[in-house]
Write an enzyme that holds these catalytic residues in place. Structure first.
Site, PDB file in Angstrom:
ATOM      1  N   GLY A  29       0.846  -1.194   0.000  1.00 14.18           N
ATOM      2  CA  GLY A  29       0.000   0.000   0.000  1.00 14.18           C
ATOM      3  C   GLY A  29       0.876   1.237   0.000  1.00 14.18           C
ATOM      4  N   GLY A  31      -0.783   4.720  -0.085  1.00 16.42           N
ATOM      5  CA  GLY A  31      -1.628   5.913  -0.015  1.00 16.42           C
ATOM      6  C   GLY A  31      -1.045   6.884   0.995  1.00 16.42           C
ATOM      7  N   TRP A  33      -1.469   7.186   4.408  1.00 14.24           N
ATOM      8  CA  TRP A  33      -0.892   6.548   5.604  1.00 14.24           C
ATOM      9  C   TRP A  33       0.164   5.524   5.201  1.00 14.24           C
ATOM     10  CZ3 TRP A  33       0.965   6.831  10.029  1.00 14.24           C
ATOM     11  CH2 TRP A  33       0.858   5.892  11.053  1.00 14.24           C
ATOM     12  N   GLY A  34      -0.081   4.827   4.109  1.00 11.80           N
ATOM     13  CA  GLY A  34       0.893   3.837   3.636  1.00 11.80           C
ATOM     14  C   GLY A  34       2.255   4.480   3.405  1.00 11.80           C
ATOM     15  N   LYS A 225     -14.459   3.690  14.975  1.00 12.65           N
ATOM     16  CA  LYS A 225     -14.396   5.154  15.192  1.00 12.65           C
ATOM     17  C   LYS A 225     -14.653   5.925  13.893  1.00 12.65           C
ATOM     18  CE  LYS A 225     -10.378   5.876  13.134  1.00 12.65           C
ATOM     19  NZ  LYS A 225     -10.068   6.816  12.073  1.00 12.65           N
ATOM     20  N   GLN A 320     -13.265   5.470   4.729  1.00  9.79           N
ATOM     21  CA  GLN A 320     -13.597   4.122   5.200  1.00  9.79           C
ATOM     22  C   GLN A 320     -14.915   4.112   5.978  1.00  9.79           C
ATOM     23  OE1 GLN A 320     -10.344   1.436   4.729  1.00  9.79           O
ATOM     24  NE2 GLN A 320     -11.398   2.653   3.213  1.00  9.79           N
TER      25      GLN A 320
HETATM   26  N1  NAI Z   1      -4.555   8.580   6.091  1.00 10.60           N
HETATM   27  C1  NAI Z   1      -4.595   8.518   7.415  1.00 10.60           C
HETATM   28  O1  NAI Z   1      -4.440   9.529   8.117  1.00 10.60           O
HETATM   29  C2  NAI Z   1      -4.778   7.201   8.075  1.00 10.60           C
HETATM   30  C3  NAI Z   1      -5.296   6.101   7.414  1.00 10.60           C
HETATM   31  N2  NAI Z   1      -5.450   4.917   8.075  1.00 10.60           N
HETATM   32  C4  NAI Z   1      -6.001   3.733   7.404  1.00 10.60           C
HETATM   33  O2  NAI Z   1      -5.029   3.212   6.510  1.00 10.60           O
HETATM   34  C5  NAI Z   1      -5.675   2.549   5.412  1.00 10.60           C
HETATM   35  C6  NAI Z   1      -5.054   3.054   4.118  1.00 10.60           C
HETATM   36  O3  NAI Z   1      -5.263   4.447   4.046  1.00 10.60           O
HETATM   37  P1  NAI Z   1      -4.313   5.436   3.234  1.00 10.60           P
HETATM   38  O4  NAI Z   1      -2.931   4.918   3.150  1.00 10.60           O
HETATM   39  O5  NAI Z   1      -4.520   6.774   3.834  1.00 10.60           O
HETATM   40  O6  NAI Z   1      -4.890   5.351   1.748  1.00 10.60           O
HETATM   41  P2  NAI Z   1      -5.609   6.488   0.895  1.00 10.60           P
HETATM   42  O7  NAI Z   1      -6.901   6.897   1.441  1.00 10.60           O
HETATM   43  O8  NAI Z   1      -4.619   7.548   0.622  1.00 10.60           O
HETATM   44  O9  NAI Z   1      -6.062   5.598  -0.371  1.00 10.60           O
HETATM   45  C7  NAI Z   1      -5.631   5.635  -1.578  1.00 10.60           C
HETATM   46  C8  NAI Z   1      -4.808   4.403  -1.912  1.00 10.60           C
HETATM   47  O10 NAI Z   1      -5.632   3.381  -2.485  1.00 10.60           O
HETATM   48  C9  NAI Z   1      -4.988   2.904  -3.656  1.00 10.60           C
HETATM   49  N3  NAI Z   1      -5.930   2.287  -4.577  1.00 10.60           N
HETATM   50  C10 NAI Z   1      -6.879   2.865  -5.351  1.00 10.60           C
HETATM   51  N4  NAI Z   1      -7.546   1.934  -6.072  1.00 10.60           N
HETATM   52  C11 NAI Z   1      -7.015   0.734  -5.708  1.00 10.60           C
HETATM   53  C12 NAI Z   1      -7.269  -0.607  -6.088  1.00 10.60           C
HETATM   54  N5  NAI Z   1      -8.231  -0.905  -6.960  1.00 10.60           N
HETATM   55  N6  NAI Z   1      -6.531  -1.584  -5.517  1.00 10.60           N
HETATM   56  C13 NAI Z   1      -5.583  -1.304  -4.616  1.00 10.60           C
HETATM   57  N7  NAI Z   1      -5.279  -0.054  -4.224  1.00 10.60           N
HETATM   58  C14 NAI Z   1      -5.984   0.952  -4.770  1.00 10.60           C
HETATM   59  C15 NAI Z   1      -4.343   4.153  -4.214  1.00 10.60           C
HETATM   60  O11 NAI Z   1      -3.362   3.837  -5.159  1.00 10.60           O
HETATM   61  C16 NAI Z   1      -3.761   4.744  -2.946  1.00 10.60           C
HETATM   62  O12 NAI Z   1      -2.538   4.161  -2.631  1.00 10.60           O
HETATM   63  C17 NAI Z   1      -7.177   2.837   5.569  1.00 10.60           C
HETATM   64  O13 NAI Z   1      -7.799   1.724   6.140  1.00 10.60           O
HETATM   65  C18 NAI Z   1      -7.216   4.009   6.539  1.00 10.60           C
HETATM   66  O14 NAI Z   1      -8.388   4.030   7.329  1.00 10.60           O
HETATM   67  C19 NAI Z   1      -5.096   4.762   9.374  1.00 10.60           C
HETATM   68  C20 NAI Z   1      -4.556   5.814  10.068  1.00 10.60           C
HETATM   69  C21 NAI Z   1      -4.371   7.102   9.486  1.00 10.60           C
HETATM   70  O1  13P Z   2      -7.583   6.910  11.130  1.00 10.23           O
HETATM   71  C1  13P Z   2      -7.240   8.082  11.077  1.00 10.23           C
HETATM   72  C2  13P Z   2      -6.520   8.762  12.151  1.00 10.23           C
HETATM   73  O2  13P Z   2      -6.076   7.872  13.139  1.00 10.23           O
HETATM   74  C3  13P Z   2      -7.589   8.892   9.884  1.00 10.23           C
HETATM   75  O3  13P Z   2      -8.955   9.031   9.802  1.00 10.23           O
HETATM   76  P1  13P Z   2      -9.619   9.539   8.450  1.00 10.23           P
HETATM   77  O4  13P Z   2      -9.571   8.411   7.471  1.00 10.23           O
HETATM   78  O5  13P Z   2     -10.980   9.991   8.821  1.00 10.23           O
HETATM   79  O6  13P Z   2      -8.752  10.704   7.988  1.00 10.23           O
END
Ligand code: NAI
Ligand code: 13P
Length: 380
Positions: A29, A31, A33-34, A225, A320
């Site tokens: 991943g 994105g 957070w990734g 949450k 999400q």
């Molecule tokens: N962003 C944040 O602040 C935080 C996010 N999280 C959790 O981490 C997880 C990942 O979130 P983020 O990294 O923020 O991602 P993001 O919300 O930035 O999502 C976009 C990602 O999804 C990918 N994507 C799009 N279509 C796709 C497909 N068909 N197959 C596979 N990948 C695809 C994109 O290339 C990109 O890497 C989520 O469950 C989120 O709740 C947890 C803590 C903080």
């Molecule tokens: O999980 C998160 C912070 O811990 C990020 O939440 P959001 O996906 O609502 O930005």
């Protein structure tokens, strides 16, 4: 608060470890957070002798408006220009668009994609990962199967036949990217040693990680949450003020705890006081993406869909909370629990267009009123 301390060096035994014993880490991943997770990990693999320096990061390939491939740009600039612009990931992060190639040498896999993509990714990985690989999920969400709800860590474990811990917490990625202090919780099932290894891989002076033996509790906190954050966003969009929002957060926390314990009686009360519990709930309801888009949804009176607002406001990042609310609603209806969880149920009814955003604090048939439900349900 006292200034963050330098982390202790690894023990001599680990430092003297043979190169063959070093762990290789792949982040599945890339994105928002990734990318931050890859940055955190990459700073530690350089520092810790028990890990190989290189961190592979699987990228779901896309073509940027410039015509270039995202992977090529990440590797040439050391920045994820789409999902985390302006932040250097570390020269030891290597972006790889080939999923199988990215995981083939890894003995530690970090799963961090939006939850709706995990099942498809795991299907592609069956038989492709090393035998004794350890995994951790940073993914907040769940799947609903015929048999009932399935946590993402279980899905990874079951599909790939591997152990999977979780890391959740009050972790808005953009804040951690600029190294502002925060905490996180690693949830593990039995093996404390593995949990400690994950703690070591993620911990930095600005990112303090604690292990908790309650994988379901930690993961359900992170998952649920997001539904409460949607409710908080509705309240913000309706300009209802801080007291109402605090009430939503309190009721939401009670529903999170009640639902988690109904599903997994082993879930510990203390987990809700860790970073993955109340702290994540607060930060997401104040500053998360779910809150932000739900605010816009309510301001528009529910006339513009979440999908449309998500695409416009988040530019590729994914919510999400809306899909989790739908999945949760399926579980609640199937088990006859709708009346026990009026906040969770109402979030789905609003986000699917059945109720107006103002219903979040209104009387309805299955929601006699929040306080009656809290007083009477033995589960709270
Ligand atoms: N962003 C944040 O602040 C935080 C996010 N999280 C959790 O981490 C997880 C990942 O979130 P983020 O990294 O923020 O991602 P993001 O919300 O930035 O999502 C976009 C990602 O999804 C990918 N994507 C799009 N279509 C796709 C497909 N068909 N197959 C596979 N990948 C695809 C994109 O290339 C990109 O890497 C989520 O469950 C989120 O709740 C947890 C803590 C903080
Ligand atoms: O999980 C998160 C912070 O811990 C990020 O939440 P959001 O996906 O609502 O930005």
């Amino acid at each position: 608060m006292a200034p963050a301390q330098e982390l202790p060096p690894e023990t001599e035994a680990v430092q003297l470890g043979d190169a063959a014993e070093k762990s290789r880490v792949t982040v599945v991943g890339s994105g928002n957070w990734g990318s931050v997770a890859a940055k955190l990990i990459a700073s530690n693999t350089l520092r810790l002798p028990s890990f190989h320096d290189e961190v592979r990061m699987w990228v779901f390939e896309e073509i940027l408006p410039s015509g270039e491939k995202l992977t090529d740009v990440i590797n040439s600039t050391n920045e994820n220009v789409k999902y985390l612009p302006g932040i250097k990931l570390g020269n030891n992060v290597v972006a790889d668009p080939d999923l199988e190639n990215a995981v083939k040498d890894a003995n530690m896999l970090v799963f961090v994609t939006p939850h709706q993509f995990v099942e498809g990714i795991c299907k592609r990985l069956v038989g492709k990962v090393k035998e004794r690989v350890e995994a951790i999920s940073l993914i907040k969400g769940m799947e609903v199967k015929m048999e009932g709800p399935c946590m993402i860590s279980s899905l990874i474990s079951e599909q790939l036949g591997i152990n999977c811990c979780v890391l959740m917490g009050a972790n808005i990625a953009n804040e951690i990217a600029v190294e502002k202090f925060s905490e996180a919780t690693v949830g593990y099932r039995e093996n404390r040693e593995i949990a400690e290894k994950w703690v070591k891989l993620f911990s930095t002076p600005y990112f303090m990680v604690s292990p908790v033996q309650d994988v379901e509790g930690v993961e359900l906190c992170g998952t649920l949450k997001n539904v409460v954050a949607i409710a908080a966003g509705f309240v913000d969009g309706l300009e209802m003020g801080n007291n109402t929002k605090a009430a939503i957060m309190r009721i939401g926390l009670r529903e999170m705890k009640a639902f988690s314990k109904l599903l997994f009686p082993s879930v510990k009360d203390t987990t809700f006081f860790e970073s993955c519990g109340v702290a994540d709930l607060i930060t997401t309801c104040l500053g998360g993406r779910n809150r932000k888009v739900a605010e816009a949804f309510a301001k528009n009176g529910g006339k513009r869909s979440f999908d449309e607002l998500e695409a416009e406001m988040l530019q590729g990042q994914k919510l999400q909370g809306v899909s989790t609310a739908r999945e949760l609603y399926e579980v609640l209806s199937h088990r006859g629990w709708l009346e026990l969880f009026p906040l969770f149920a109402t979030v789905h009814e609003i986000s699917s267009g059945r109720l107006l955003p103002s219903a979040i604090v209104e009387y309805s048939e299955h929601k006699p009123n929040f306080s009656v439900v809290q007083g009477s349900a033995q589960y709270y």
